[in-house]
Each structure stands twice: as structure tokens, then as C-alpha cells.
Design an enzyme around this catalytic site. Sequence first.
Site, PDB file in Angstrom:
ATOM      1  N   ASN A 155      -1.144   2.002   6.402  1.00 49.95           N
ATOM      2  CA  ASN A 155      -0.349   0.889   5.881  1.00 49.95           C
ATOM      3  C   ASN A 155       0.067   0.018   7.050  1.00 49.95           C
ATOM      4  O   ASN A 155       0.363   0.529   8.125  1.00 49.95           O
ATOM      5  CB  ASN A 155       0.920   1.390   5.180  1.00 49.95           C
ATOM      6  CG  ASN A 155       0.629   2.037   3.849  1.00 49.95           C
ATOM      7  OD1 ASN A 155      -0.497   2.030   3.373  1.00 49.95           O
ATOM      8  ND2 ASN A 155       1.657   2.625   3.257  1.00 49.95           N
ATOM      9  N   GLY A 156       0.168  -1.284   6.822  1.00 56.13           N
ATOM     10  CA  GLY A 156       0.599  -2.179   7.886  1.00 56.13           C
ATOM     11  C   GLY A 156      -0.478  -3.184   8.240  1.00 56.13           C
ATOM     12  O   GLY A 156      -1.472  -3.354   7.515  1.00 56.13           O
ATOM     13  N   GLU A 158      23.735 -18.989  -8.893  1.00 58.24           N
ATOM     14  CA  GLU A 158      23.213 -17.681  -9.283  1.00 58.24           C
ATOM     15  C   GLU A 158      24.311 -16.831  -9.901  1.00 58.24           C
ATOM     16  O   GLU A 158      24.078 -16.115 -10.890  1.00 58.24           O
ATOM     17  CB  GLU A 158      22.597 -16.983  -8.065  1.00 58.24           C
ATOM     18  CG  GLU A 158      22.099 -15.567  -8.306  1.00 58.24           C
ATOM     19  CD  GLU A 158      20.988 -15.460  -9.332  1.00 58.24           C
ATOM     20  OE1 GLU A 158      20.703 -14.329  -9.754  1.00 58.24           O
ATOM     21  OE2 GLU A 158      20.410 -16.502  -9.724  1.00 58.24           O
ATOM     22  N   GLU A 185      24.314 -14.993 -18.601  1.00 55.08           N
ATOM     23  CA  GLU A 185      23.197 -14.351 -19.280  1.00 55.08           C
ATOM     24  C   GLU A 185      23.509 -12.942 -19.761  1.00 55.08           C
ATOM     25  O   GLU A 185      22.881 -12.468 -20.714  1.00 55.08           O
ATOM     26  CB  GLU A 185      21.933 -14.357 -18.401  1.00 55.08           C
ATOM     27  CG  GLU A 185      21.974 -13.536 -17.147  1.00 55.08           C
ATOM     28  CD  GLU A 185      20.702 -13.689 -16.315  1.00 55.08           C
ATOM     29  OE1 GLU A 185      19.658 -14.071 -16.871  1.00 55.08           O
ATOM     30  OE2 GLU A 185      20.754 -13.409 -15.108  1.00 55.08           O
ATOM     31  N   ARG A 206       4.265   0.153  -6.376  1.00 64.87           N
ATOM     32  CA  ARG A 206       4.149  -0.742  -5.230  1.00 64.87           C
ATOM     33  C   ARG A 206       3.062  -1.794  -5.452  1.00 64.87           C
ATOM     34  O   ARG A 206       3.051  -2.809  -4.760  1.00 64.87           O
ATOM     35  CB  ARG A 206       3.795   0.074  -3.974  1.00 64.87           C
ATOM     36  CG  ARG A 206       4.919   0.969  -3.514  1.00 64.87           C
ATOM     37  CD  ARG A 206       4.451   1.927  -2.433  1.00 64.87           C
ATOM     38  NE  ARG A 206       5.613   2.490  -1.760  1.00 64.87           N
ATOM     39  CZ  ARG A 206       5.921   2.290  -0.491  1.00 64.87           C
ATOM     40  NH1 ARG A 206       5.158   1.552   0.266  1.00 64.87           N
ATOM     41  NH2 ARG A 206       6.997   2.819   0.035  1.00 64.87           N
ATOM     42  N   LYS A 264      12.396 -10.257 -19.736  1.00 61.69           N
ATOM     43  CA  LYS A 264      12.304 -10.051 -18.295  1.00 61.69           C
ATOM     44  C   LYS A 264      11.320 -11.027 -17.664  1.00 61.69           C
ATOM     45  O   LYS A 264      11.574 -11.588 -16.606  1.00 61.69           O
ATOM     46  CB  LYS A 264      11.880  -8.611 -17.991  1.00 61.69           C
ATOM     47  CG  LYS A 264      11.831  -8.269 -16.502  1.00 61.69           C
ATOM     48  CD  LYS A 264      13.198  -8.397 -15.863  1.00 61.69           C
ATOM     49  CE  LYS A 264      13.172  -8.085 -14.386  1.00 61.69           C
ATOM     50  NZ  LYS A 264      14.451  -8.399 -13.727  1.00 61.69           N
ATOM     51  N   HIS A 274      35.037 -35.203  -8.811  1.00 66.56           N
ATOM     52  CA  HIS A 274      34.166 -36.167  -9.492  1.00 66.56           C
ATOM     53  C   HIS A 274      33.916 -35.781 -10.949  1.00 66.56           C
ATOM     54  O   HIS A 274      32.936 -36.232 -11.547  1.00 66.56           O
ATOM     55  CB  HIS A 274      32.846 -36.309  -8.742  1.00 66.56           C
ATOM     56  CG  HIS A 274      32.989 -36.884  -7.371  1.00 66.56           C
ATOM     57  ND1 HIS A 274      33.222 -38.215  -7.139  1.00 66.56           N
ATOM     58  CD2 HIS A 274      32.971 -36.288  -6.148  1.00 66.56           C
ATOM     59  CE1 HIS A 274      33.331 -38.433  -5.843  1.00 66.56           C
ATOM     60  NE2 HIS A 274      33.181 -37.276  -5.211  1.00 66.56           N
ATOM     61  N   LYS A 280      24.263 -15.298 -13.725  1.00 63.14           N
ATOM     62  CA  LYS A 280      24.423 -13.878 -14.035  1.00 63.14           C
ATOM     63  C   LYS A 280      25.506 -13.676 -15.086  1.00 63.14           C
ATOM     64  O   LYS A 280      25.354 -12.893 -16.024  1.00 63.14           O
ATOM     65  CB  LYS A 280      24.790 -13.096 -12.768  1.00 63.14           C
ATOM     66  CG  LYS A 280      23.649 -12.891 -11.800  1.00 63.14           C
ATOM     67  CD  LYS A 280      22.637 -11.906 -12.369  1.00 63.14           C
ATOM     68  CE  LYS A 280      21.301 -12.082 -11.675  1.00 63.14           C
ATOM     69  NZ  LYS A 280      20.557 -13.276 -12.067  1.00 63.14           N
ATOM     70  N   TRP A 329      -3.486  -2.461  -1.524  1.00 66.22           N
ATOM     71  CA  TRP A 329      -3.446  -3.841  -2.012  1.00 66.22           C
ATOM     72  C   TRP A 329      -4.163  -4.686  -0.979  1.00 66.22           C
ATOM     73  O   TRP A 329      -3.808  -4.719   0.183  1.00 66.22           O
ATOM     74  CB  TRP A 329      -2.013  -4.319  -2.210  1.00 66.22           C
ATOM     75  CG  TRP A 329      -1.954  -5.766  -2.607  1.00 66.22           C
ATOM     76  CD1 TRP A 329      -1.483  -6.802  -1.879  1.00 66.22           C
ATOM     77  CD2 TRP A 329      -2.421  -6.327  -3.834  1.00 66.22           C
ATOM     78  NE1 TRP A 329      -1.618  -7.975  -2.568  1.00 66.22           N
ATOM     79  CE2 TRP A 329      -2.191  -7.724  -3.774  1.00 66.22           C
ATOM     80  CE3 TRP A 329      -3.021  -5.795  -4.986  1.00 66.22           C
ATOM     81  CZ2 TRP A 329      -2.520  -8.586  -4.815  1.00 66.22           C
ATOM     82  CZ3 TRP A 329      -3.352  -6.657  -6.016  1.00 66.22           C
ATOM     83  CH2 TRP A 329      -3.105  -8.036  -5.925  1.00 66.22           C
ATOM     84  N   CYS A 345       0.817  -1.199   0.000  1.00 68.71           N
ATOM     85  CA  CYS A 345       0.000   0.000   0.000  1.00 68.71           C
ATOM     86  C   CYS A 345       0.858   1.259   0.000  1.00 68.71           C
ATOM     87  O   CYS A 345       2.033   1.242   0.366  1.00 68.71           O
ATOM     88  CB  CYS A 345      -0.904   0.018   1.227  1.00 68.71           C
ATOM     89  SG  CYS A 345      -1.988  -1.421   1.367  1.00 68.71           S
TER      90      CYS A 345
END
Length: 610
Positions: free
Chosen positions: A100-101, A483, A490, A27, A605, A506, A487, A75, A2
Site C-alpha cells: 500500500n502507498g 454546515e 436536517e 476501503r 444518503k 442588513h 445539520k 484500487w 488498498c
Amino acid sequence: MCGIVGAIAERDIVPILLEGLRRLEYRGYDSAGIAVLNRDGHIGRVRAPGKINDLVAVLEGDPQSGGIGIGHTRWATHGKPTTANAHPHVCRKEVAVVHNGIIENHEALRRTQKEEGYEFTSETDTEVIVHMIHQYMEQGKSMLEAVCASTKKLEGAYALGVISNLDDGRLITARLGSPLVIGIGIGEHFIASDVAALLPVTQKFIFLKDGDVADITKDKVTIYDLDGNVVERPVTISQLTADSVGKGEYRHYMMKEIHEQPNAIAETLEGRISKKRVLEEAFGLGASEIFDQIKGVHIIACGTSYHAGMIARYWFESLAGVPCSVEVASEFRYRYPVVRNNSLIISISQSGETADTLAALEEAKKRGFGHSLAICNVPESSLVRESDLFLMTRAGPEIGVASTKAFTTQLVSLMLLVIVLGRRHAMPGHVEEALVKQLISLPAKVEAVLGLDDKIKAIADQFADKHNALFLGRGTQYPVAMEGALKLKEISYIHAEAYPAGELKHGPLALVDADMPVIAVAPNNELLEKLKSNLQEVSARGGQLLVFADESIHVETEEGIEVVELASVDDAIAPIVYSVPLQLLSYHVAVLKGTDVDQPRNLAKSVTVE
């Protein structure tokens, strides 16, 4: 997540509220509204489900104007996205509130207030706040006193904006666990959930601390701390401008987003931690009841999100004592998995529109896997709508195809989930407190890693003529190595693979030579000595090593070994911290290679097709 905006000025503040709400759209939200103290002393309120344009359309038929007002993008958590549930909430045409919260004790407060004659028109937890403030004001308290008294009875997290025609000429705001800033003008002041909303009207801001309540008039801001003492908070001059949605000072969006990670992590934690505990209702209405039933978790995701899930598997099992499995979403739906009773299906996606992940979630539902939870960066996405529970990562817009801040905020979100499930299984209270403390320390620790940028940029020269690379890690650092390899491949188009360091002998050791750089992540944990042995195997065969190491383990730079030291960090959050230097490395290598960093070839994306 929110968004709040508010203003008090001589001029009509409705255009300011609407522009502020537009700037908070990133948001995510499903309804919006404003409340304005009109010149005739009445509170005019306009709300609408949908987007800001839908609110503007309603305003055309019910125009409002005035010098004091509040606005909100919501939201839905408690209650569906309807006009009745949209903020601001108003009590008896005399007090209006945006919030908010999460108010954890709203059900008990609601029962009491109903007995006292207050009528509820929404399903939200927020409505108990506006009734409580009104009740105190009817007893003779000022609006400031009423807000202060009310916050003492609220359990959970909140950021508030309050106006009233019973005490006009002022705007009251308060925060605990949810972000709120005050914008400073000349003869006018503003409030918002973040700086971006107010950049068109000011660049001077006061950042409130937890427990603060501010009494705001056109000419003055008075701030009270949790104990009711008047305090001074520094005024900060923002370097951002109204046009700062672009790349700003950065050459590429990816680099901008890497540097946004400390703030993104802080945003992900805001409003979800109170008194050294994670607030379970951050996961949605009825989350606690669902979590009580969970005996295991099953994570489905793709790409970077899959790596986040792999790290979380270690956390779920070692910290929470909860069995966990992780699968690539595109494989899950075709594997005919065996249903396990009382499992929580966790789907992870930056966009929430990843086709394979959505299809896997649908398959899990068909097979009766049980409850589902989405960890996502886009509130309006299909994945969020299709899940029983969700937790937004709050990374903000991520434009670069190579995910950076979305990944680290996914990890933060997963740790929050590990904690709330762990308290039902093997995690003692003191461990939760320690983990929360570590999470709160994360923004500063990531900021420190960003300070290594120049050194990593210089090291990137070593990769300019390379075509292959090997990444190594052990334990939770193995998915970090995965990861890092992703990166690099890509955005620089260098072929890169990741292996658990113990697997070197191994097979992969056959590839090691002077033309195959090996990148290792080496925090100070129980697997450190084993990792050192693995690194010696590389060095003995002429391999070129780049080691990101905890400064306390004293790995020395020498012939064939380049060491980048990171400040010591607790093992639980080390995967988040050690991901950042790998992002910087891949970025600088890609720049040297001359590739399109933000839009690498053949990639999108959001992968919305199978």
C-alpha cells in the site's frame, strides 16, 4: 484505498486471508489477490480483477493452501485494474510482495532494474519493490536484510507484506506513511491494514511506527526501528469485536461516526505525507504534470460537500494564492459558465453517485474546462471513474444520512490539495511544513472536542421547544455555520439559517429575540473583534447566544450568553475542529426532539436523481 492482510500459522491460512480481505472491502478496490507459500515450497498466487467473490471463483479452479501467505485488495493508481496489475507481485517465483502507498521514485528504479535483466509484467510502482528485494536476496542477504536494504532506497510511502520460499518460516512487514498492524495469536501471527480485518482471529494488536520493519514467525515478532535497533512496541487489546460493524455502544450511527472522526482523519493522512511534505502522487498517476498547468480551481458540489468547497475557497486563495470559485452542482450545468483556461474542476461527493455533481462534471468536460479531480469516499463510484485524478477521503462506511466524518475528511483532503497547488504559486516551503504539522495534530484536537459531549448535551435542552435558529460565523467559519445550520435542520427539523456575522445588521437582526437562539463559532483569528461586535448586537436585543469560542479569547458565560470553550487551534485547521461541536449539538437536539436521527424524513444518503 488498498488493503493488506497476511498470516503465518500451523493451520491453512487461506480462509483467514479471504475473510480479512472481505473485511477490508469498505476501503474500495477493483482487484484482489493472494499468495501462499504452499507445503511443497512453491509460491502459489491467485489474482482477479473485480470483487472478492471473483477471486474465490478463480481459487475454486486453482486451489491453494499453506501456513504462510499474504493478500491484497487494490484500487488502481499506477495501471488499470487488470489481473497483471493486481497484487501480490512475484519475482522469479521466489519472492512475493503486497504494498500500500506510493513509491515516488519507481520510474528511475524501474529503468535500472530493466538494465539489470528484471522483467516487468505490470504497470505498477510496486513491482520495483519485489525485484529489489529479490536482487538483495540473490546477493546473499536474508529476507529481513533484503527488505531493510530495499526500504532505504524507496521514496514515498509504503506498507509491505513479504514472503519468500528462499527464506521460509517467516513473514516480513514494514511501514512508512501507510498504516499496518500486527495481530498477535498463540502460535500464529497476522498483519493487516487495520484492526477490522483481523478481529475474527485476534483482539491483540501491535501498531507499527513509521520506519519499523518486523520479522514475524509463528512464535515470535521482532521489530526493528528506522535505525535498525530492536525495539518493543506495546500490545493493545482492541475493544472491537468481529461484529462491530454495527452501532456498537452508540445509540445511533451518527454518533458513532462523529466519534470515528479522529481515526478517519488519521486514515486520510496516512501514506500521503512524508518528511513534512504532501506526496503529490497521492492524487494519481500524472498528477504533478497536471498540477503544473493549473492557474485556478472551480469546485462543484452539493449539500455538505458544497460547504467543504466553500471553506476550501478561502484556503486556496489565502494560503495558495490560487483563484477559486465554488458552485452548487445543480446550478452549474444550467448557468452556461464561461470557460477559464487551465482550470482544475474539483468535484466533491461522499458517495460519488450524486446525480447533480456527475452531471455538472459532464457539462464541464463538454465545455472544455480542462482537467478534473474528484474528492470522494467511495473508490468504485462513477465520480471517481469519470475524473482524471482523485483523492479518496478514507472515512470508511458512513451510514447516517447527516454527513459527519465524510465532511471533515473532505476538508483534510482539500487542504492536501491546497498545499500541492500552493507550492507552485504563493506558498513558501515553511508554510507547507507548518500546515502539515497542523494536519498531523488534527486527530488529537478533534478527540479533545469530543470530550465536550456531556456539556453540549446539557446545552441542547435549551433547544427542545425552539422552532428557529440562527448560526453566525466570519471568514472560513461562515461555511462552518452553514454546515451547522444544515445539520440542525436536517435531523431535528428546526428551521435554521446561517449568515456571515457582518450581515446581521442588513436584515437578519430583525428576527432576533428570546425565541431565536443564535449559535456563533469564534476561533481566535483576525476577525475576532469584529465578530465580538456582532455578538453584542445580538445580546443587546435580547437574543440567546451560544458561543463556541477559543479558550484564549476569554468570552464569559453570563445572562443570555452560554460559552463553550475549545482549546486553542491554528486558524488554518479551525474550520475542521469547530465543525465537530456543531455536529454534537445537532445530534443531541434531534434526540430530544425524538426524530429519526440516522434516517431523517424525506432524505436519502446518496441523491442519485436530479
